[in-house]
Design a protein around this motif. Structure first.
Motif, PDB file in Angstrom:
ATOM      1  N   GLY A   1       7.739  21.769  -7.974  1.00  0.00           N
ATOM      2  CA  GLY A   1       7.512  21.024  -6.738  1.00  0.00           C
ATOM      3  C   GLY A   1       6.439  19.977  -6.960  1.00  0.00           C
ATOM      4  O   GLY A   1       6.017  19.706  -8.075  1.00  0.00           O
ATOM      5  N   ALA A   2       6.003  19.362  -5.853  1.00  0.00           N
ATOM      6  CA  ALA A   2       4.973  18.329  -5.917  1.00  0.00           C
ATOM      7  C   ALA A   2       4.325  18.215  -4.549  1.00  0.00           C
ATOM      8  O   ALA A   2       4.731  18.885  -3.596  1.00  0.00           O
ATOM      9  CB  ALA A   2       5.591  16.992  -6.345  1.00  0.00           C
ATOM     10  N   GLY A   3       3.307  17.371  -4.443  1.00  0.00           N
ATOM     11  CA  GLY A   3       2.645  17.172  -3.166  1.00  0.00           C
ATOM     12  C   GLY A   3       1.777  18.349  -2.764  1.00  0.00           C
ATOM     13  O   GLY A   3       1.442  19.219  -3.574  1.00  0.00           O
ATOM     14  N   LEU A   4       1.381  18.361  -1.482  1.00  0.00           N
ATOM     15  CA  LEU A   4       0.629  19.471  -0.911  1.00  0.00           C
ATOM     16  C   LEU A   4       1.571  20.362  -0.127  1.00  0.00           C
ATOM     17  O   LEU A   4       2.513  19.879   0.511  1.00  0.00           O
ATOM     18  CB  LEU A   4      -0.479  18.952   0.018  1.00  0.00           C
ATOM     19  N   LYS A   5       1.315  21.651  -0.138  1.00  0.00           N
ATOM     20  CA  LYS A   5       2.225  22.608   0.493  1.00  0.00           C
ATOM     21  C   LYS A   5       1.773  22.910   1.918  1.00  0.00           C
ATOM     22  O   LYS A   5       0.756  23.569   2.136  1.00  0.00           O
ATOM     23  CB  LYS A   5       2.287  23.903  -0.338  1.00  0.00           C
ATOM     24  N   GLY A   6       2.542  22.418   2.876  1.00  0.00           N
ATOM     25  CA  GLY A   6       2.190  22.578   4.280  1.00  0.00           C
ATOM     26  C   GLY A   6       2.097  24.020   4.721  1.00  0.00           C
ATOM     27  O   GLY A   6       1.282  24.374   5.578  1.00  0.00           O
TER      28      GLY A   6
ATOM     29  N   PRO B   1      -4.504  12.832   2.302  1.00  0.00           N
ATOM     30  CA  PRO B   1      -3.936  14.173   2.481  1.00  0.00           C
ATOM     31  C   PRO B   1      -3.547  14.406   3.938  1.00  0.00           C
ATOM     32  O   PRO B   1      -3.563  13.469   4.753  1.00  0.00           O
ATOM     33  CB  PRO B   1      -5.099  15.083   2.059  1.00  0.00           C
ATOM     34  N   PHE B   2      -3.208  15.639   4.277  1.00  0.00           N
ATOM     35  CA  PHE B   2      -2.955  15.972   5.674  1.00  0.00           C
ATOM     36  C   PHE B   2      -4.204  15.662   6.501  1.00  0.00           C
ATOM     37  O   PHE B   2      -5.333  15.777   6.010  1.00  0.00           O
ATOM     38  CB  PHE B   2      -2.613  17.459   5.823  1.00  0.00           C
TER      39      PHE B   2
ATOM     40  N   LEU C   1       0.851  -1.185   0.000  1.00  0.00           N
ATOM     41  CA  LEU C   1       0.000   0.000   0.000  1.00  0.00           C
ATOM     42  C   LEU C   1       0.888   1.237   0.000  1.00  0.00           C
ATOM     43  O   LEU C   1       1.852   1.303   0.762  1.00  0.00           O
ATOM     44  CB  LEU C   1      -0.898   0.013   1.248  1.00  0.00           C
ATOM     45  N   SER C   2       0.583   2.210  -0.856  1.00  0.00           N
ATOM     46  CA  SER C   2       1.327   3.460  -0.899  1.00  0.00           C
ATOM     47  C   SER C   2       0.397   4.627  -0.628  1.00  0.00           C
ATOM     48  O   SER C   2      -0.688   4.724  -1.214  1.00  0.00           O
ATOM     49  CB  SER C   2       2.012   3.649  -2.261  1.00  0.00           C
ATOM     50  N   LEU C   3       0.833   5.509   0.263  1.00  0.00           N
ATOM     51  CA  LEU C   3       0.038   6.661   0.668  1.00  0.00           C
ATOM     52  C   LEU C   3       0.399   7.848  -0.213  1.00  0.00           C
ATOM     53  O   LEU C   3       1.555   8.272  -0.252  1.00  0.00           O
ATOM     54  CB  LEU C   3       0.294   6.990   2.145  1.00  0.00           C
ATOM     55  N   ILE C   4      -0.593   8.390  -0.915  1.00  0.00           N
ATOM     56  CA  ILE C   4      -0.389   9.476  -1.871  1.00  0.00           C
ATOM     57  C   ILE C   4      -1.105  10.713  -1.346  1.00  0.00           C
ATOM     58  O   ILE C   4      -2.311  10.691  -1.103  1.00  0.00           O
ATOM     59  CB  ILE C   4      -0.924   9.107  -3.269  1.00  0.00           C
ATOM     60  N   ILE C   5      -0.373  11.813  -1.215  1.00  0.00           N
ATOM     61  CA  ILE C   5      -0.902  12.983  -0.515  1.00  0.00           C
ATOM     62  C   ILE C   5      -1.748  13.903  -1.390  1.00  0.00           C
ATOM     63  O   ILE C   5      -2.506  14.708  -0.876  1.00  0.00           O
ATOM     64  CB  ILE C   5       0.266  13.779   0.122  1.00  0.00           C
ATOM     65  N   SER C   6      -1.649  13.757  -2.709  1.00  0.00           N
ATOM     66  CA  SER C   6      -2.328  14.673  -3.617  1.00  0.00           C
ATOM     67  C   SER C   6      -3.154  13.919  -4.654  1.00  0.00           C
ATOM     68  O   SER C   6      -2.698  12.919  -5.220  1.00  0.00           O
ATOM     69  CB  SER C   6      -1.294  15.559  -4.330  1.00  0.00           C
ATOM     70  N   LYS C   7      -4.363  14.417  -4.931  1.00  0.00           N
ATOM     71  CA  LYS C   7      -5.202  13.806  -5.960  1.00  0.00           C
ATOM     72  C   LYS C   7      -4.551  13.922  -7.336  1.00  0.00           C
ATOM     73  O   LYS C   7      -4.712  13.039  -8.188  1.00  0.00           O
ATOM     74  CB  LYS C   7      -6.586  14.468  -5.969  1.00  0.00           C
ATOM     75  N   ALA C   8      -3.820  15.003  -7.557  1.00  0.00           N
ATOM     76  CA  ALA C   8      -3.119  15.172  -8.835  1.00  0.00           C
ATOM     77  C   ALA C   8      -2.084  14.073  -9.030  1.00  0.00           C
ATOM     78  O   ALA C   8      -1.901  13.557 -10.146  1.00  0.00           O
ATOM     79  CB  ALA C   8      -2.447  16.547  -8.878  1.00  0.00           C
TER      80      ALA C   8
END
Length: 419
Positions: free
Chosen positions: A293-298, A188-189, A161-168
């Motif tokens: 960049g990538a992911g969600l920006k904290g 996500p967060f 299982l891999s946790l992906i933080i962004s729908k994109a």
């Protein structure tokens, strides 16, 4: 918390293999890791965090929340004895590099342990965008097909299982690379709800001054964004707001960052922020002109949690565009970025609208209880169907086989060479 979790697993042990020790005050990655650990602790797991990385003064005191700590070595069979004795039921790899190093050892010593990968963000996506930016070309799919992509996606296949933080990023993996969705989990967060009574206590428009930007300077997109502000965007803003200041916060400030400090220009390098909430509540607008960049920006989530409107780019807003449009603005040219920034800064009605919009939208987007349940259910389902899931993942079996044959013996050669 959830009734079905009472039968989650008899041997409730989690081993986290960290790329670095969590630093929640330094990076969003550190906060993300603590959120994940908290889910397992809430389900009565015995959690051990292990890392080959040296600790810094900013490292979170894991023992304070009941998490055991262990230093491990790369390319060393001492890890085999350690994990065999620990015998975890689940192993969480912090980024694909840790799965590459230790995944084959986990598979050998604890074959029944669920292997989970937290990607943080897709490294190959961030690196591809950075490479396109460096050569002055528009980013396209050809920049995705890199050696890093091969390594990272191989790691995803080798895990259960891999946790992906962004729908994109979910879309890129599923549509561009055809990764089986059963291997992926959008997560996500996970943040606590902001109560309206608490939100009402935040400083209002008249009580705030100046701009803020924040980010860990070991992360290249953050330094690039600050440089972009200094050289291009901030001079345009100062022409319209000559008394405004930009307060630049972030961990690991280098000499090249300190050299950007200029009092006359109102460009102030503040360094490490001990309390990000206080910093955000004092600022009128948060700026994040991120160019790759990538992911969600904290940093944007931190701002919105404190009722601070944000102005960012399409890259900065990726994966939460609807949220950003409610709580701020998206702009991709210096002129548009400046116009929207000055407008929010000066226009009380607009500022109030953007600030107030964060409360309900943010609570829905990063609902802690919702996504904790999603994670718990996904792990439960993986545990219940582990053999079947692995049998259906032939690509993962194949990659694990080659990993055992190549990475394993390279590691053993390095260990022997170092002995």
């Amino acid at each position: 918390m959830y009734r079905y979790m009472h039968e989650f697993v008899a041997n409730k042990k989690l081993l986290v293999i960290g790329y670095v020790w969590p630093e929640p005050k330094s990076s969003a990655a550190g906060s993300r890791m603590l959120q994940l650990i908290d889910v397992f602790l809430s389900e009565n797991y015995d959690v051990t965090f292990a890392s080959p990385c040296a600790k810094t003064d900013n490292a979170f005191h894991l023992n304070a929340i009941g998490v055991s700590q262990q230093t491990i070595a790369l390319n060393n069979s001492s890890f085999d004895a350690f994990i065999k004795t620990l015998n975890p039921s689940a192993v969480l790899f912090d980024r694909f590099m840790m799965e590459e190093q230790f995944g084959w050892r986990v598979a050998e010593q604890c074959p029944k342990a669920v292997r989970i990968l937290d990607t943080e963000d897709l490294h190959f996506l961030r690196k591809g965008r950075q490479q396109a930016f460096k050569v002055g070309k528009s980013f396209n799919k050809t920049h995705l097909f890199s050696d890093i992509a091969k390594r990272e996606i191989a790691s995803i296949y080798r895990c259960d299982l891999s946790l992906i933080i962004s729908k994109a990023e979910m879309e890129i993996l599923a549509n561009t690379f055809k990764v089986d969705k059963s291997l992926l989990l959008y997560l996500p967060f996970m943040i606590d709800d902001i109560l309206e009574i608490d939100f009402a206590k935040f400083p209002k428009f008249e009580e705030r001054n100046h701009f803020v930007t924040i980010g860990n300077f070991l992360h290249e997109p953050n330094y690039n964004a600050v440089l972009y502000l200094k050289e291009t965007i901030w001079p345009l803003i100062r022409k319209q707001l000559p008394k405004a200041e930009l307060h630049v916060y972030g961990a690991y400030v280098s000499e090249k960052v300190n050299q950007l400090h200029n009092v006359k220009q109102g460009f102030l390098i503040k360094g490490f922020a001990d309390d990000v909430n206080e910093v955000m509540q004092n600022a009128k607008v948060c700026l994040a002109p991120i160019r790759f960049g990538a992911g969600l920006k904290g940093k944007l989530v931190d701002a919105m949690q404190n009722g601070t409107p944000v102005v960012t780019t399409s890259i900065g807003a990726e994966g939460m565009e609807e949220l950003i449009n409610t709580c701020g603005c998206i702009a991709d040219t210096p002129e548009d970025f400046t116009e929207k920034t000055v407008n929010i800064y000066k226009n009380k009605l607009l500022w109030d609208e953007k600030s107030a919009g964060t409360n309900p939208v943010l609570n829905q987007f990063f609902n802690k209880n919702k996504y904790r349940k999603v994670l718990v259910e996904a792990i439960q389902n993986t545990l219940n169907h582990l053999n079947e899931k692995r049998q259906n993942n032939f690509v993962g079996q194949m990659l694990m086989h080659h990993s055992l044959q190549s990475t394993k013996y390279l590691s053993k050669w390095i260990e022997e060479k170092n002995s």
